[in-house]
Design a protein around this motif. Structure first.
Motif, PDB file in Angstrom:
ATOM      1  N   GLY A   1      37.885  49.717  42.294  1.00 52.30           N
ATOM      2  CA  GLY A   1      37.796  48.422  42.955  1.00 52.30           C
ATOM      3  C   GLY A   1      36.748  48.478  44.055  1.00 52.30           C
ATOM      4  O   GLY A   1      35.956  49.430  44.128  1.00 52.30           O
ATOM      5  N   ALA A   2      36.751  47.470  44.935  1.00 54.42           N
ATOM      6  CA  ALA A   2      35.766  47.382  46.015  1.00 54.42           C
ATOM      7  C   ALA A   2      35.751  48.675  46.826  1.00 54.42           C
ATOM      8  O   ALA A   2      34.708  49.300  47.010  1.00 54.42           O
ATOM      9  CB  ALA A   2      36.100  46.184  46.914  1.00 54.42           C
TER      10      ALA A   2
ATOM     11  N   ALA B   1      43.895  42.349  38.430  1.00 53.27           N
ATOM     12  CA  ALA B   1      43.020  42.431  37.258  1.00 53.27           C
ATOM     13  C   ALA B   1      42.736  43.883  36.895  1.00 53.27           C
ATOM     14  O   ALA B   1      42.783  44.268  35.716  1.00 53.27           O
ATOM     15  CB  ALA B   1      41.717  41.677  37.531  1.00 53.27           C
ATOM     16  N   LEU B   2      42.462  44.711  37.921  1.00 52.49           N
ATOM     17  CA  LEU B   2      42.153  46.123  37.642  1.00 52.49           C
ATOM     18  C   LEU B   2      43.376  46.858  37.099  1.00 52.49           C
ATOM     19  O   LEU B   2      43.269  47.651  36.163  1.00 52.49           O
ATOM     20  CB  LEU B   2      41.652  46.812  38.912  1.00 52.49           C
ATOM     21  CG  LEU B   2      40.305  46.338  39.449  1.00 52.49           C
ATOM     22  CD1 LEU B   2      39.961  47.091  40.734  1.00 52.49           C
ATOM     23  CD2 LEU B   2      39.205  46.560  38.408  1.00 52.49           C
TER      24      LEU B   2
ATOM     25  N   GLU C   1      44.272  39.435  43.810  1.00 56.24           N
ATOM     26  CA  GLU C   1      43.830  38.987  42.499  1.00 56.24           C
ATOM     27  C   GLU C   1      42.971  40.050  41.811  1.00 56.24           C
ATOM     28  O   GLU C   1      43.128  40.341  40.631  1.00 56.24           O
ATOM     29  CB  GLU C   1      43.045  37.680  42.659  1.00 56.24           C
ATOM     30  CG  GLU C   1      42.977  36.860  41.384  1.00 56.24           C
ATOM     31  CD  GLU C   1      42.448  35.454  41.684  1.00 56.24           C
ATOM     32  OE1 GLU C   1      41.623  34.976  40.909  1.00 56.24           O
ATOM     33  OE2 GLU C   1      42.861  34.868  42.723  1.00 56.24           O
ATOM     34  N   GLU C   2      42.065  40.639  42.604  1.00 60.28           N
ATOM     35  CA  GLU C   2      41.209  41.687  42.048  1.00 60.28           C
ATOM     36  C   GLU C   2      42.046  42.888  41.625  1.00 60.28           C
ATOM     37  O   GLU C   2      41.866  43.444  40.541  1.00 60.28           O
ATOM     38  CB  GLU C   2      40.165  42.133  43.081  1.00 60.28           C
ATOM     39  CG  GLU C   2      39.196  43.179  42.514  1.00 60.28           C
ATOM     40  CD  GLU C   2      38.428  43.938  43.599  1.00 60.28           C
ATOM     41  OE1 GLU C   2      37.202  43.818  43.638  1.00 60.28           O
ATOM     42  OE2 GLU C   2      39.065  44.678  44.400  1.00 60.28           O
ATOM     43  N   PHE C   3      42.976  43.275  42.511  1.00 56.98           N
ATOM     44  CA  PHE C   3      43.812  44.430  42.187  1.00 56.98           C
ATOM     45  C   PHE C   3      44.620  44.175  40.920  1.00 56.98           C
ATOM     46  O   PHE C   3      44.737  45.037  40.039  1.00 56.98           O
ATOM     47  CB  PHE C   3      44.746  44.765  43.352  1.00 56.98           C
ATOM     48  CG  PHE C   3      45.527  46.022  43.112  1.00 56.98           C
ATOM     49  CD1 PHE C   3      45.015  47.259  43.483  1.00 56.98           C
ATOM     50  CD2 PHE C   3      46.774  45.981  42.478  1.00 56.98           C
ATOM     51  CE1 PHE C   3      45.732  48.432  43.232  1.00 56.98           C
ATOM     52  CE2 PHE C   3      47.485  47.141  42.226  1.00 56.98           C
ATOM     53  CZ  PHE C   3      46.965  48.371  42.606  1.00 56.98           C
TER      54      PHE C   3
ATOM     55  N   PRO D   1      43.869  45.605  49.352  1.00 57.50           N
ATOM     56  CA  PRO D   1      43.000  44.961  48.368  1.00 57.50           C
ATOM     57  C   PRO D   1      43.233  43.460  48.259  1.00 57.50           C
ATOM     58  O   PRO D   1      44.300  42.965  48.605  1.00 57.50           O
ATOM     59  CB  PRO D   1      43.400  45.645  47.064  1.00 57.50           C
ATOM     60  CG  PRO D   1      44.841  45.977  47.276  1.00 57.50           C
ATOM     61  CD  PRO D   1      44.999  46.304  48.723  1.00 57.50           C
ATOM     62  N   ASP D   2      42.218  42.790  47.777  1.00 63.96           N
ATOM     63  CA  ASP D   2      42.387  41.413  47.334  1.00 63.96           C
ATOM     64  C   ASP D   2      43.368  41.434  46.171  1.00 63.96           C
ATOM     65  O   ASP D   2      43.145  42.134  45.177  1.00 63.96           O
ATOM     66  CB  ASP D   2      41.039  40.859  46.875  1.00 63.96           C
ATOM     67  CG  ASP D   2      41.192  39.492  46.238  1.00 63.96           C
ATOM     68  OD1 ASP D   2      41.423  38.532  46.979  1.00 63.96           O
ATOM     69  OD2 ASP D   2      41.103  39.411  44.990  1.00 63.96           O
TER      70      ASP D   2
ATOM     71  N   ARG E   1      40.085  52.629  37.005  1.00 62.73           N
ATOM     72  CA  ARG E   1      39.140  51.578  37.366  1.00 62.73           C
ATOM     73  C   ARG E   1      38.854  51.673  38.865  1.00 62.73           C
ATOM     74  O   ARG E   1      39.751  51.978  39.653  1.00 62.73           O
ATOM     75  CB  ARG E   1      39.730  50.181  37.082  1.00 62.73           C
ATOM     76  CG  ARG E   1      39.815  49.786  35.643  1.00 62.73           C
ATOM     77  CD  ARG E   1      38.456  49.501  35.016  1.00 62.73           C
ATOM     78  NE  ARG E   1      38.584  49.011  33.658  1.00 62.73           N
ATOM     79  CZ  ARG E   1      38.891  49.742  32.586  1.00 62.73           C
ATOM     80  NH1 ARG E   1      39.109  51.034  32.719  1.00 62.73           N
ATOM     81  NH2 ARG E   1      38.979  49.186  31.395  1.00 62.73           N
TER      82      ARG E   1
END
Lengths: 383, 383
Positions: free
Chosen positions: B158-159, B241-242, B237-239, B234-235, B156
């Motif tokens: 991420g940003a 999730a990924l 929360e985003e990490f 990374p953020d 995946r």
């Protein structure tokens, strides 16, 4: 001989039309006394069939005049109407016997989730009560079969009394009973409290230590009825031993007839710190699908035994575990032991011994192999 | 893409001669940094393979330069010599990389109870380190297969960073991991503590909720390595999730490739008083042999679902249970519901929903059917 080996009991098994093939499907076992002490143990499953809910209440009274058992339908997951059906069955037997429904236990076995054909069942109860006779034990044992290939019966003679029994159950034989129904009888003189205590002890040491597929049924019931017809109040220790022997023999017959099995496997755990530890480890091995597949393949795969023991909380050190399969110590101190090619797994009986090297306690659990035939039978048989 | 999708990683998979068929059997995944935060989770089995014992120690340090994975042998139940073999493997990789063995994790998969052929393995490590390249992710995923029919990879974006992963495991997929090995990589900048916390959360929600046969392996390992090569913190929360998505996708691939399975079954429990209750009930259904046989037989046997739920301690009333199979509510209020003949079980994917009617919590466990092919494979494959 079965349930009519002891004096004071009559039984019958009739074909009432519940089974599509016209085989016997309704049994009654009648206690003619003079006493009627009784006890029963039931499945630990929280989803309980209507007859289990009914018979629990009856058993609380400590007295039973008769047990009605039907195959051809479990009357489980049938809601309030299913409970009414069980109640009506008990009332019908009570009426035929001129007695109270509050002393009639009911057991059902077969498919889950379907109502029983009540007209057939009720006339079956009439027929069975009318037929009930001293020589009816074998017919009764025949009538309670589902996928059982043979009727299961056993009896033992005590000093001046007899213990008899019959059982059914071919799949779903798990700890805390199994899809099994067992009716035990004796002409010894026992109180309801003795019945309860002795029955719990005997089943804990036998039926609770067999496990065919780890599944727990909604209908398991084991009943003990005492007629007192011998007039003999037994030595409790002797009676306990005989009752346990009868249960053990019936449990062995269940394992021998388990659906699709090709092996009868005893898993003995020794060197345990406690009997609980030994039981926990034995159950873990007996319930392990990969181990059971290996037995079907006649592969002395001790690694799967260790992996199963490793999931338990029993006291042991992994590098002190020893495993024997049919007498060959294929694993010593947690690693390769004697030559695994020496293990002969060609016979039906398999003995696995696990030594935890942690104490002096032991326990044995009996199981079967996991076979392609088991999968076939249980994917085709809608229960 | 696999483990080399994120920057900072090289990988290779080579054929060292551990597998008799000459297929790839040794993989390395090298983290070239600049940072080398890492974490790992392992089997809960108390019987642990030598590489698990070794890698546990390495993981405690929170840093990893590389992971060596071999198929063709689990190095489990091999005693002190087996541990020496793992140590030697790590030392060889460390030497080839000019680094410390204390930062080399080792994973092994294959038969239990046999020593690894060390000359082959050690030269395989040399070859793999020499071959390790940015495009080696797929070869590495191929080299860790045992009875897996396909390589399992996922990634995946991420940003400004990437999460990649590979896994193996085809049988023995049970709660608390499975016989599975999974290596996850990211070029995000993470601390060892972040790696550990995020990895535990992601595996608890994914790999811990698949169960092919209820068996727990001696070798399960999931590793996460962070190279920091993206320069991006990374953020969280985003990490999270990924990372969970990558794990979930790999878990789905494991279930899809489970030994002998013909169905990929998701058991969703809703209406639970707590997530623990929902999980317990879902695991009980997913682990029930009779239910799994029924799915193989394409039989919408909701009675077996209820019987499995009934063995749990989850909060529910038996007469308030509802069960849907592929969208048809075949059981309502603990009894017969909609017409079971409307259930279409001909496809590979099966969705079972159990409504406990006891609250608002839910959980899903994924499993497979129990098939004749499963029994065949696991009676023939000596592990």
């Amino acid at each position: 001989m079965s349930v009519t080996a002891p004096r004071g009991f009559r039984a019958a098994g009739v074909a009432a039309g519940l089974k599509p093939d016209g085989a016997r499907d309704v049994a009654v076992i009648v206690n003619d006394g003079p006493s009627r002490s009784a006890a029963a143990v039931f499945t630990a499953n929280r989803v309980q069939a209507a007859p289990v809910q009914w018979s629990r209440q009856v058993a609380k009274g400590g007295r039973a005049r008769a047990v009605v058992v039907n195959s051809g339908g479990a009357n489980a997951c049938t809601g309030a109407p299913g409970f009414q059906d069980t109640h009506a069955t008990a009332e019908r037997a009570a009426h035929a016997l001129g007695d109270s429904a509050a002393e009639i236990l009911v057991c059902s076995t077969g498919l889950i989730g379907e109502r029983l054909p009540m007209p057939e069942l009720l006339s079956g109860v009439d027929m069975a009560v009318a037929d009930a006779a001293r020589d009816g034990g074998l017919d009764a044992a025949d009538a309670i079969r589902t996928t059982d290939t043979v009727a299961k019966i056993a009896f033992r003679r005590g000093a001046d009394y007899t213990v008899g029994g019959m059982a059914k159950g071919a799949g779903m034989l798990a700890p805390a009973l199994a899809t099994m129904i067992c009716v035990l009888t004796t002409d010894a003189e026992l109180t309801p409290e003795q019945c309860d205590r002795l029955l719990r002890a005997a089943t804990a040491a036998t039926f609770d230590r067999i496990d065919a597929d780890g599944c727990m049924s909604t209908n398991d019931t084991v009943v003990l009825m005492a007629s007192g017809a011998s007039g003999a109040a037994p030595d409790e220790e002797e009676f306990a031993a005989l009752l346990t022997e009868v249960c053990d023999e019936l449990a062995g017959q269940l394992i021998a007839d388990a659906e699709g099995a090709t092996k009868a496997i005893s898993v003995e755990v020794v060197g345990a710190a406690s009997e609980d530890d030994a039981l926990q480890a034995a159950r873990a091995v007996a319930g392990n699908n990969l181990f059971k597949c290996a037995m079907f393949g006649e592969d002395p795969n001790w690694g799967r035994v260790l992996a199963a023991v490793g999931t338990t909380t029993a006291a042991f050190e992994p590098d002190q575990l020893n495993v024997a399969i049919n007498g060959v110590w294929v694993c010593r101190k947690g690693a390769v032991g004697d030559d695994r090619s020496k293990v002969d797994l060609s016979g039906r009986d398999v003995a696995v011994t696990v030594d935890l090297s942690a104490g002096g306690a032991a326990a044995t659990v009996r199981t079967t192999d996991l076979t392609t035939a088991y999968v076939h039978e249980n994917s085709a048989y809608s229960s």
